[in-house]
Design a protein around this motif. Structure first.
Motif, mmCIF file in Angstrom:
data_model
loop_
_atom_site.group_PDB
_atom_site.id
_atom_site.type_symbol
_atom_site.label_atom_id
_atom_site.label_comp_id
_atom_site.label_asym_id
_atom_site.label_seq_id
_atom_site.Cartn_x
_atom_site.Cartn_y
_atom_site.Cartn_z
ATOM 1 N N ALA A 158 0.348 -7.614 52.222
ATOM 2 C CA ALA A 158 -0.678 -8.499 52.502
ATOM 3 C C ALA A 158 -1.888 -8.013 53.374
ATOM 4 C CB ALA A 158 -0.169 -9.815 53.237
ATOM 5 N N ASN A 159 -1.525 -7.309 54.111
ATOM 6 C CA ASN A 159 -2.901 -6.586 54.815
ATOM 7 C C ASN A 159 -3.755 -5.819 53.886
ATOM 8 O OD1 ASN A 159 -2.230 -7.585 57.332
ATOM 9 N ND2 ASN A 159 -0.851 -5.884 58.006
ATOM 10 N N ALA A 160 -3.171 -5.027 53.070
ATOM 11 C CA ALA A 160 -3.804 -4.347 51.998
ATOM 12 C C ALA A 160 -4.570 -5.249 51.029
ATOM 13 C CB ALA A 160 -3.056 -3.486 51.152
ATOM 14 N N ALA A 161 -4.107 -6.476 50.577
ATOM 15 C CA ALA A 161 -4.832 -7.302 49.988
ATOM 16 C C ALA A 161 -5.986 -7.797 50.507
ATOM 17 C CB ALA A 161 -3.744 -8.291 49.453
ATOM 18 N N HIS A 162 -5.636 -8.225 51.846
ATOM 19 C CA HIS A 162 -6.997 -8.727 52.553
ATOM 20 C C HIS A 162 -7.853 -7.972 52.749
ATOM 21 C CE1 HIS A 162 -8.393 -11.433 55.566
ATOM 22 N NE2 HIS A 162 -9.047 -10.521 56.302
ATOM 23 N N TYR A 163 -7.759 -6.551 53.017
ATOM 24 C CA TYR A 163 -8.718 -5.503 53.122
ATOM 25 C C TYR A 163 -9.465 -5.351 51.732
ATOM 26 C CZ TYR A 163 -7.479 -3.182 57.513
ATOM 27 O OH TYR A 163 -7.050 -2.776 58.899
ATOM 28 N N THR A 164 -8.680 -5.318 50.530
ATOM 29 C CA THR A 164 -9.351 -5.042 49.298
ATOM 30 C C THR A 164 -10.433 -6.321 48.890
ATOM 31 O OG1 THR A 164 -7.398 -3.673 48.575
ATOM 32 C CG2 THR A 164 -8.748 -4.677 46.803
ATOM 33 N N GLU A 165 -9.766 -7.413 49.329
ATOM 34 C CA GLU A 165 -10.573 -8.482 48.785
ATOM 35 C C GLU A 165 -11.830 -8.534 49.772
ATOM 36 O OE1 GLU A 165 -10.321 -13.535 48.708
ATOM 37 O OE2 GLU A 165 -8.460 -12.377 49.494
ATOM 38 N N ALA A 166 -11.652 -8.538 50.916
ATOM 39 C CA ALA A 166 -13.024 -8.647 52.086
ATOM 40 C C ALA A 166 -13.909 -7.433 51.728
ATOM 41 C CB ALA A 166 -12.456 -8.612 53.369
ATOM 42 N N LEU A 167 -13.306 -6.415 51.730
ATOM 43 C CA LEU A 167 -14.287 -5.090 51.543
ATOM 44 C C LEU A 167 -14.939 -5.150 50.190
ATOM 45 C CD1 LEU A 167 -11.827 -2.367 53.163
ATOM 46 C CD2 LEU A 167 -13.994 -3.672 54.103
ATOM 47 N N SER A 168 -14.228 -5.475 49.047
ATOM 48 C CA SER A 168 -14.919 -5.634 47.939
ATOM 49 C C SER A 168 -16.053 -6.370 47.828
ATOM 50 C CB SER A 168 -14.063 -5.870 46.699
ATOM 51 O OG SER A 168 -12.821 -5.364 46.687
ATOM 52 N N GLN A 169 -16.155 -7.180 48.897
ATOM 53 C CA GLN A 169 -17.588 -8.008 48.527
ATOM 54 C C GLN A 169 -18.593 -7.410 49.201
ATOM 55 O OE1 GLN A 169 -16.999 -10.880 47.074
ATOM 56 N NE2 GLN A 169 -14.933 -10.112 46.710
ATOM 57 N N LEU A 170 -18.481 -6.117 49.809
ATOM 58 C CA LEU A 170 -19.500 -5.556 50.700
ATOM 59 C C LEU A 170 -20.082 -4.629 49.805
ATOM 60 C CD1 LEU A 170 -17.624 -4.685 54.207
ATOM 61 C CD2 LEU A 170 -19.158 -6.435 53.531
ATOM 62 N N PRO B 59 -8.493 1.971 47.743
ATOM 63 C CA PRO B 59 -7.440 2.460 46.928
ATOM 64 C C PRO B 59 -6.850 1.433 46.114
ATOM 65 C CG PRO B 59 -6.946 1.648 49.367
ATOM 66 C CD PRO B 59 -8.359 1.834 49.234
ATOM 67 N N VAL B 60 -6.028 1.694 45.156
ATOM 68 C CA VAL B 60 -5.638 0.700 44.147
ATOM 69 C C VAL B 60 -4.005 1.027 43.936
ATOM 70 C CG1 VAL B 60 -6.324 2.123 42.109
ATOM 71 C CG2 VAL B 60 -6.065 -0.266 41.752
ATOM 72 N N ALA B 61 -3.311 0.088 43.656
ATOM 73 C CA ALA B 61 -1.904 0.053 43.211
ATOM 74 C C ALA B 61 -1.946 -0.133 41.612
ATOM 75 C CB ALA B 61 -1.269 -0.911 43.874
ATOM 76 N N GLU C 85 2.396 -5.418 61.553
ATOM 77 C CA GLU C 85 2.066 -6.415 62.656
ATOM 78 C C GLU C 85 0.517 -6.686 62.888
ATOM 79 O OE1 GLU C 85 6.015 -5.079 62.193
ATOM 80 O OE2 GLU C 85 4.159 -3.569 62.656
ATOM 81 N N LEU C 86 -0.292 -5.946 62.385
ATOM 82 C CA LEU C 86 -1.737 -6.233 62.243
ATOM 83 C C LEU C 86 -2.147 -7.701 62.433
ATOM 84 C CD1 LEU C 86 -4.018 -4.141 62.535
ATOM 85 C CD2 LEU C 86 -4.429 -4.251 60.271
ATOM 86 N N THR C 87 -2.833 -7.917 63.274
ATOM 87 C CA THR C 87 -3.149 -9.516 63.180
ATOM 88 C C THR C 87 -4.462 -9.742 62.263
ATOM 89 O OG1 THR C 87 -4.662 -9.388 65.004
ATOM 90 C CG2 THR C 87 -2.347 -9.818 65.369
ATOM 91 N N ALA C 88 -4.618 -11.077 61.850
ATOM 92 C CA ALA C 88 -5.828 -11.426 61.147
ATOM 93 C C ALA C 88 -7.189 -11.015 61.842
ATOM 94 C CB ALA C 88 -5.859 -12.896 60.800
ATOM 95 N N ALA C 89 -7.059 -11.300 63.305
ATOM 96 C CA ALA C 89 -8.265 -10.915 64.035
ATOM 97 C C ALA C 89 -8.266 -9.442 64.197
ATOM 98 C CB ALA C 89 -7.862 -11.408 65.631
ATOM 99 N N GLN C 90 -7.279 -8.799 64.320
ATOM 100 C CA GLN C 90 -7.500 -7.174 64.223
ATOM 101 C C GLN C 90 -8.194 -6.770 62.697
ATOM 102 O OE1 GLN C 90 -3.505 -6.450 65.387
ATOM 103 N NE2 GLN C 90 -4.243 -5.277 67.376
ATOM 104 N N ARG C 91 -7.487 -7.174 61.908
ATOM 105 C CA ARG C 91 -8.178 -6.941 60.484
ATOM 106 C C ARG C 91 -9.598 -7.231 60.189
ATOM 107 N NH1 ARG C 91 -3.398 -9.939 57.503
ATOM 108 N NH2 ARG C 91 -5.410 -11.513 57.178
ATOM 109 N N ASN C 92 -9.853 -8.394 60.742
ATOM 110 C CA ASN C 92 -11.169 -8.782 60.585
ATOM 111 C C ASN C 92 -12.295 -7.892 61.443
ATOM 112 O OD1 ASN C 92 -10.847 -10.890 58.981
ATOM 113 N ND2 ASN C 92 -10.662 -12.538 60.578
ATOM 114 N N GLU C 93 -11.832 -7.426 62.501
ATOM 115 C CA GLU C 93 -12.501 -6.443 63.590
ATOM 116 C C GLU C 93 -12.807 -5.055 62.512
ATOM 117 O OE1 GLU C 93 -13.913 -6.183 66.666
ATOM 118 O OE2 GLU C 93 -13.612 -8.371 67.001
ATOM 119 N N VAL C 94 -11.593 -4.685 61.932
ATOM 120 C CA VAL C 94 -11.855 -3.474 61.047
ATOM 121 C C VAL C 94 -12.874 -3.725 60.018
ATOM 122 C CG1 VAL C 94 -10.724 -1.988 59.535
ATOM 123 C CG2 VAL C 94 -9.636 -2.615 61.259
ATOM 124 N N ILE C 95 -12.711 -4.713 59.337
ATOM 125 C CA ILE C 95 -13.899 -5.107 58.388
ATOM 126 C C ILE C 95 -15.340 -5.219 58.874
ATOM 127 C CG2 ILE C 95 -14.432 -7.102 56.583
ATOM 128 C CD1 ILE C 95 -11.129 -7.444 56.475
#
Length: 396
Positions: A255-267, A298-300, A377-387
């Motif tokens: 789920a974290n990987a999918a979130h990264y990919t979706e959000a970062l792909s928009q940049l 990366p891609v699966a 255990e990465l939180t949504a807030a932490q993911r968003n900080e990375v993005i």
């Protein structure tokens, strides 16, 4: 908000009462070496990855070493392994007096390029070690076909990929042996060193069991020179607590990987790797250049189940270290796996040139890759900080 690359306590502390109960159980029965919890844990792993035999081993490195010993790999033998991976893969080969021959990798999945492996086979080649790097299986069908054609043994290094699937088959279940690591940073992380050796071959399993205890069967009667490759009962007991939740841990990473990919792909300047470019860096380069790419995600592969031990991006244009410094400046944990390829390591400088040539893609990846926080255990807030930190770097 700072975001660590990994927080093992976020996973372990919620299990404190169960872990303490497991410790107390081992303390009370006192069978600290090869106790009953070892057999239980071995069965749990065998069932999870889909094999007949699983042997708890002192570390992932020792699992590789034991596999090579059981396959009678020794002085003068050559073993194919990727140049772009952790040191243990080639180190185990070298410790037995065999010669690691480094193969190049695919720029999409970062795994062994079977075409390069084929080109480097000689009459001395005895085995091939595909590494399932960053949590995704190598392309095993052509690797297994090549091994069958050339009479080679196959040891799958699944240290980073336990539970991943290749066309429905478990990582580690397809070769002569599969090996795993339970180092604390792994997806199924222990509380010290630990590993597992798996196989579907009854004879190899029995031989490995004997070698695991100094080549002894029965006790004090040594038919072979083995080693002390046993995993402590306590580690097995503690890991058995965690293995029951492993599917949940994997789903969280996915789920974290999918979130990264979706959000970062928009940049702007960010592109996800294209599986159709597998094993062809020239085709990929042409495509990325046409899109003005600065960051490759990366891609699966569609036939794989990726467990995301790492979420590894590529920073193009020679700016990887600048990217790393920018993330670290704002408290984002990141790591370069790996800054130096195996053929470039000083301890292998003595190897024949034929063992250390033709790894240009590996060299390039070592200059471009960097891994982001991906633990479950990465939180949504932490993911968003990375993005946000990546977006800031791209817009600077």
């Amino acid at each position: 908000m700072s975001v660590p690359l990994l927080d093992v306590n976020a996973q372990n502390h919620p299990l404190e009462s169960e872990l303490q109960a497991a410790f107390t159980r081992v303390l009370q029965h006192g069978r600290f070496i090869m106790g009953p919890e070892m057999e239980v844990f071995e069965k749990e792993i065998a069932e999870m990855v889909g094999v007949k035999h699983a042997l708890a081993i002192s570390s992932g490195t020792d699992a590789l070493l034991l596999a090579l010993m059981a396959l009678d790999i020794g002085p003068g033998d050559e073993v194919l392994c990727p140049a772009f991976t952790f040191f243990a893969t080639a180190g185990a080969v070298s410790r037995l007096g065999a010669v690691p021959v480094f193969t190049d990798i695919c720029p999409i999945c970062f795994n062994l390029d079977v075409n390069d492996a084929r080109a480097k086979i000689t009459p001395r080649t005895k085995a091939i070690i595909p590494v399932h790097l960053f949590g995704q299986c190598a392309d095993m069908d052509p690797i297994l076909a090549l091994a069958k054609e050339k009479g080679l043994r196959v040891i799958e290094d699944g240290a980073q990929a336990i539970g991943s699937l290749y066309k429905g088959r478990g990582c580690g279940s397809m070769g002569d042996f599969g090996t795993y690591s339970f180092f604390p940073s792994k997806n199924l992380g222990g509380f010290g060193d630990g590993g597992m050796l798996v196989t579907n071959d009854d004879a190899l399993a029995e031989f490995a069991r004997v070698l695991r205890v100094h080549g002894s069967k029965p006790k004090y009667y040594h038919h072979y020179v083995g080693g002390n490759f046993r995993m402590d009962t306590l580690q097995c007991a503690l890991l058995s607590v965690k293995v029951k939740r492993y599917a949940e841990y994997t789903a969280q990473r996915q789920a974290n990987a999918a979130h990264y990919t979706e959000a970062l792909s928009q940049l702007p300047g960010v592109v996800q790797a294209d599986p159709s470019h597998c094993k062809c860096v020239a085709t990929q380069d042409a495509s990325l250049a046409g899109q003005g790419t600065r960051l490759v995600l990366p891609v699966a592969y569609g036939h794989n189940t990726h467990i995301w031990n790492q979420y590894t991006v590529r920073v193009l244009g020679g700016r990887r270290d600048e990217f790393r410094d920018a993330l670290q400046k704002v408290g984002i944990g990141c790591e370069i796996y790996y800054p130096l390829t195996l053929d470039q390591q000083p301890c292998f400088a003595h190897l024949p040139e034929s063992s250390r040539t033709g790894c240009e893609v590996s060299h390039r990846m070592a200059q471009e890759v960097i891994s982001l926080p991906i633990y479950g255990e990465l939180t949504a807030a932490q993911r968003n900080e990375v993005i946000a930190a990546i977006a800031g770097w791209l817009s600077a």
